[in-house]
Every structure is written in structure tokens, then in C-alpha cells.
Write a protein that holds these residues in place. Sequence first.
Motif, PDB file in Angstrom:
ATOM      1  N   UNK A   2       0.937  -1.290  -0.105  1.00 54.03           N
ATOM      2  CA  UNK A   2      -0.045  -0.123  -0.122  1.00 54.03           C
ATOM      3  C   UNK A   2       0.889   1.292   0.037  1.00 54.03           C
ATOM      4  N   UNK A  10      -7.614   6.041  -3.617  1.00 50.69           N
ATOM      5  CA  UNK A  10      -8.737   5.449  -2.890  1.00 50.69           C
ATOM      6  C   UNK A  10      -9.519   6.617  -2.328  1.00 50.69           C
ATOM      7  N   UNK A  17     -17.533   9.256  -4.603  1.00 44.08           N
ATOM      8  CA  UNK A  17     -18.738   8.430  -4.043  1.00 44.08           C
ATOM      9  C   UNK A  17     -19.355   9.510  -3.282  1.00 44.08           C
ATOM     10  N   UNK A  93     -29.461   7.944  -3.684  1.00 49.16           N
ATOM     11  CA  UNK A  93     -29.339   6.560  -3.481  1.00 49.16           C
ATOM     12  C   UNK A  93     -28.916   5.677  -4.936  1.00 49.16           C
ATOM     13  N   UNK A  96     -25.752   6.760  -5.777  1.00 46.37           N
ATOM     14  CA  UNK A  96     -24.538   6.106  -5.494  1.00 46.37           C
ATOM     15  C   UNK A  96     -24.456   4.658  -6.057  1.00 46.37           C
ATOM     16  N   UNK A 100     -21.102   2.955  -7.924  1.00 43.92           N
ATOM     17  CA  UNK A 100     -20.503   1.591  -7.885  1.00 43.92           C
ATOM     18  C   UNK A 100     -20.445   1.012  -9.171  1.00 43.92           C
ATOM     19  N   UNK A 103     -17.566   2.630 -10.823  1.00 44.93           N
ATOM     20  CA  UNK A 103     -16.266   2.180 -10.516  1.00 44.93           C
ATOM     21  C   UNK A 103     -15.777   0.641 -11.244  1.00 44.93           C
ATOM     22  N   UNK A 107     -12.473  -0.001 -13.586  1.00 49.11           N
ATOM     23  CA  UNK A 107     -11.708  -0.825 -13.275  1.00 49.11           C
ATOM     24  C   UNK A 107     -11.663  -1.631 -14.572  1.00 49.11           C
ATOM     25  N   UNK A 126      -4.239   2.063  -9.069  1.00 45.67           N
ATOM     26  CA  UNK A 126      -5.585   2.846  -9.205  1.00 45.67           C
ATOM     27  C   UNK A 126      -5.422   4.157  -9.977  1.00 45.67           C
TER      28      UNK A 126
ATOM     29  N   UNK B 173      -6.047  -0.277   2.412  1.00 46.79           N
ATOM     30  CA  UNK B 173      -7.218   0.454   2.124  1.00 46.79           C
ATOM     31  C   UNK B 173      -8.548  -0.402   1.987  1.00 46.79           C
ATOM     32  N   UNK B 177     -11.807   0.204   4.385  1.00 49.50           N
ATOM     33  CA  UNK B 177     -13.241   0.341   3.852  1.00 49.50           C
ATOM     34  C   UNK B 177     -14.116  -0.622   4.593  1.00 49.50           C
ATOM     35  N   UNK B 282     -33.707   8.997   5.900  1.00 49.14           N
ATOM     36  CA  UNK B 282     -32.193   8.993   5.388  1.00 49.14           C
ATOM     37  C   UNK B 282     -31.496   7.815   5.798  1.00 49.14           C
ATOM     38  N   UNK B 285     -30.281   5.380   3.207  1.00 49.50           N
ATOM     39  CA  UNK B 285     -29.225   5.821   2.399  1.00 49.50           C
ATOM     40  C   UNK B 285     -27.626   5.637   2.968  1.00 49.50           C
ATOM     41  N   UNK B 288     -26.962   1.814   2.466  1.00 53.99           N
ATOM     42  CA  UNK B 288     -26.411   1.555   1.216  1.00 53.99           C
ATOM     43  C   UNK B 288     -25.169   2.095   1.080  1.00 53.99           C
ATOM     44  N   UNK B 292     -22.052   0.049  -0.236  1.00 51.80           N
ATOM     45  CA  UNK B 292     -21.069   0.671  -1.295  1.00 51.80           C
ATOM     46  C   UNK B 292     -19.652   0.591  -0.844  1.00 51.80           C
ATOM     47  N   UNK B 295     -18.661  -2.964  -1.180  1.00 54.35           N
ATOM     48  CA  UNK B 295     -18.369  -3.412  -2.613  1.00 54.35           C
ATOM     49  C   UNK B 295     -17.270  -2.681  -3.342  1.00 54.35           C
ATOM     50  N   UNK B 296     -17.085  -1.302  -2.959  1.00 57.43           N
ATOM     51  CA  UNK B 296     -15.673  -0.920  -3.401  1.00 57.43           C
ATOM     52  C   UNK B 296     -14.868  -1.501  -2.930  1.00 57.43           C
ATOM     53  N   UNK B 299     -14.422  -4.337  -5.479  1.00 54.19           N
ATOM     54  CA  UNK B 299     -13.925  -3.986  -6.647  1.00 54.19           C
ATOM     55  C   UNK B 299     -12.192  -3.721  -6.708  1.00 54.19           C
ATOM     56  N   UNK B 300     -11.887  -3.035  -5.564  1.00 53.40           N
ATOM     57  CA  UNK B 300     -10.552  -2.642  -5.497  1.00 53.40           C
ATOM     58  C   UNK B 300      -9.577  -3.983  -5.555  1.00 53.40           C
TER      59      UNK B 300
END
Lengths: 221, 303
Positions: A2, A10, A17, A93, A96, A100, A103, A107, A126, B173, B177, B282, B285, B288, B292, B295-296, B299-300
Motif C-alpha cells: 500500500x 482510494x 462517491x 441512492x 450511489x 459503484x 467504479x 476498473x 488505481x 485500503x 473500507x 435517510x 441511504x 446503502x 457501497x 462493494x468498493x 472491486x478494488x
Amino acid sequence: MTSWLDIVMVLLFLTDLGLLGSSRLGVYVRLAAVQGVLVGVLPLLVQHTLALETVAVAAGTIAVKSVLFPWLMARIMRGFDDRRERQPYLGYTVSLVLGVLAVGAALWISRRLPESGAGGLAAHGFLMPAALFSIFTGLILLVTRRKAVTQVLGYLVMENGIYVAGMVLVPESTFLVELGVLLDLFVGVFLMGIMIFHIQREFDHIDTDQLAALKDWGGEP
Amino acid sequence: MNGRGLIHYALALLLAPLLLGVINRVKAAFAGRRGQPVLQPYYDLVKLLQKGAVYSRTTTWVFRAGPVVTLAALLAALALVPFAGQAGPLSFQGDVIVCVYLLGLARFFTVLAALDTGSAFEGMGASREVQFSALAEPALLVGLVVLGRQTSTASLGPMFAAVGPALWMTAGTTLALLAVAFFIVLLSENSRVPFDDPNTHLELTMIHEVMVLDHGGPDFGLILYGSALKLWIFSAFVAGLVVPYRCGNGWVDTAAAVGALLLTALVVGTVESCMARLRLLRVPHLLISATVAAVLAFLLMTR
């Protein structure tokens, strides 16, 4: 391993986001300022050597992107009664979730790009995905938000993405290009500031959606 | 079965209500009060268990089974949760999914018992609980999948044993997350402040409190103990990620892990004192956002 570069990238993902998911204009401007710093320190991290030129470009980028622009926007926003982005075309939402997907797309695309650029930067981690994702984020903000300020901000985010992409593709001459782009952007933001000011004074709001209707057409009160 | 896992299990059974006590104490300190004793949850439990129970005539056996099944499911889930880098008393490939499903089963029976009272009010609480946990579960599951992929195992024990300074160096990282996602899920699943206020009995804002309103006496004691265990489980997930340092000596590790859990309780109390409850609209939100983040991380990791 890292590296600092990874962490900065990141954080860039996260600010993007955050922009997609928040509704307050104040948060937008603050996140844009943070993003300016992240993008600004990038030349220092990529170049490794502390040349005067590199430091100057980094300092200039940070000064313009994270001090001048946010200050201008905060100034523009001072007159607003309503500091939220109301009723965007796409909910936060949904934005968002779309983010994703973006993203994932970023990638996927960057893995398929030919490995160009000096020093194998394209291959590195990245950078390219973050650049593409910033461009996508800017696009989403531009298309789905109603207020002129947010749209300017989307433009800014997009430019950040282009800057990072430029860093990957042409690391040497990017600074010259970037200085030109920054100047353009400055003029753009300045003009939009004046325009937003006038729109607001004329119509008491900056909802660009309603600009499609003529004002003095009788009918509507 | 392993010896240290059993000791950790006993420790969890013994110390779980302490976390609630610590959170209450932190909140009191922020408010400038002296606050209730740290051991108050224990006194409450003893008091409740000595009482008699009253059951409404509209309820059926489901209402009585609710607290018992909930507690049993949580006890079983606790047996799978690793502590201090050591697998729980039960550990096998795929126990990740069993653990998440056991937590789901506990929730399901709480909801059933609430619906069984026939009160529209409890139905509302049940609906909210199910809505929010349906959004929180993906975050937890995706997070655990990322962790499993990162450490290439499908068992909680080895998964958390592999999290250490070395993994933080290579995939810091991703882990950060995940820690954020797990913490948000912790707050949501244990009905802590940004999602629900455990102190309030104001009708319109409660989620979890609504569902257990008709339980009394020993039943409510079981529910209280169950929620303490649930808090312990989620805190163990978060603390296992964030404080991964192991020094080799088992007892020092155990003490450090208990300290990390108390620290997590401290953070929860601080969040609770500094934040206002979110508006109900809220809440999805934020949940989620947790998904997110997970999921990020996924993906990373797969880039």
C-alpha cells in the motif's frame, strides 16, 4: 504494498462517491476542495524527485482547485436561501449505486487499456481507474443535478479526472497542458459564477430546469 | 473444539453486558452526568430474571418461543465468532454463511414474536427492522466475502487470524473500507444512535424497542442478554479488523482483544453522544453507503 499513491487514489474514489451521495451544497464544495488537494499532491507522489517545477505545479493546482474555486463557489452560494440540491433527476441512492457500477466500469476499462505512459504508470494500481471514475462522476453530476452550482462542480470533478489521466498518459508534458486547462477552467468558473449570479437575481432561483420556460409568457404566475 | 476458544466463549458470555454498561457510562460522561454503574446491565438482568411473566391472551406459542429462539441463535452464532485471532469453539469451512444466517434467524424470531402480539404498533416496528436489516445484511456479507477472498478461506477463524500488520500493509485500503462498513452495520444491527435511539420510548422513532415492548420479566431479560451478545459479536468483527496485532502470548492477546472491544464500545458511545438520530428516510441511504463501501473494497481487491 500500500503506497501513498494508492491511499490518495482510494480517497479520490471516496470523495467521488461522497459527491454522488450527498445533498448539501456545502458538503459538495468541501469535498471538491479535498479533491483539489488530493489531485494537487499527485505530481509530488508520481515524480519522486522534488524539482522546483513539480512543486510549483502542485502548489498552483492546490491553490486554484482547493482554495480559489471553493472560495468562489462559497461566495456565489452566500446569497442562496436553499443550500440543498432539491429533487435531482436521479435520487442520491440511485446515484450511489450508479457510482459503484461506474467504479466497476472504470476498473474494467482501465484493465483493457494498452499499457502506455512512461514509467509504467498506467500499469500502476488505481491511477487510471480513479481518473476514469472521476470523469464518470463529473458526468453523472452534470447530467442529473438541477442546480447550476452543482453542474459547475461536476465539471470541476471531470477536470480532476482528466488531470489524473493526463498524469498517467503524458507524465512529462502534462504540466504545460494542465496550466492551460486550469486557466480555461478558471475563466469558466468565473463566467458561470457571474451567470449564476444574474440568473439568481433575475429569477430568484438557480434551477436550470425552469430556464426552459419563458418567464413573461403570461399564464404561469 | 479448542480450549482457548471455549475460554473466550465463557469470557464473552460473562462480559457481554459490560459493553452496554460502558456505552451508557460514556454517554453519561459526555452529558456531564455521573451515570449508572458500569455493572447496571447485570443488575437489570438479575432483576428481570427474578420476575414473573405476563402473557396476553391473543398471543400464541410463537410469542413465548421468540426470546428463547433468538437467544439460542445468538449463542450459536457466538460460538462461530473468532476472538483475539483465535477461532471460536466451532469452526469449519463455510461458517461465515452459517453465522450470518444465525443472526438472521435471531432477527426473524424477534420479528415473528412482535407480529404475534397482533398490535399494529409492533407490526410497524417489525416492518422497519426488516427493512433496515435487509439493507445492512448485504454490507456484512459482501464485507465478509471480501475478507475471505483476501485471506482465501471461507471460515471465520482463519479469516481473522490472517488479518495482521502484514495484511494491513498489503491491503490496508480494503481493510479500512471494510472496517467502516462493519462499523455502520454494527450501529444499525444493534439499534444504536444514527439509526435508532435505544433510550427513547418515543413511539415514532423507535425500531427495535417497539418489537420488544410486550415482553416482560424473564423474557425481556433474555432479549436484553441477547442484544448484549449481538453487540459483542459485531464488536468482535470490527475490533478483529482494526486491532489485529498479536504478540504470541495467548493471555496477553486475549486481554488486548477485550480491551479492543471495550474501546469499540467507547467509540460507539462517543458516536452516540456526538450525533443526532437520522431521519427515518435517510437511514436506508447510510446503510446503502455501507454496502457501497464494502462493494468498493471488493472491486478494488479484484482489480
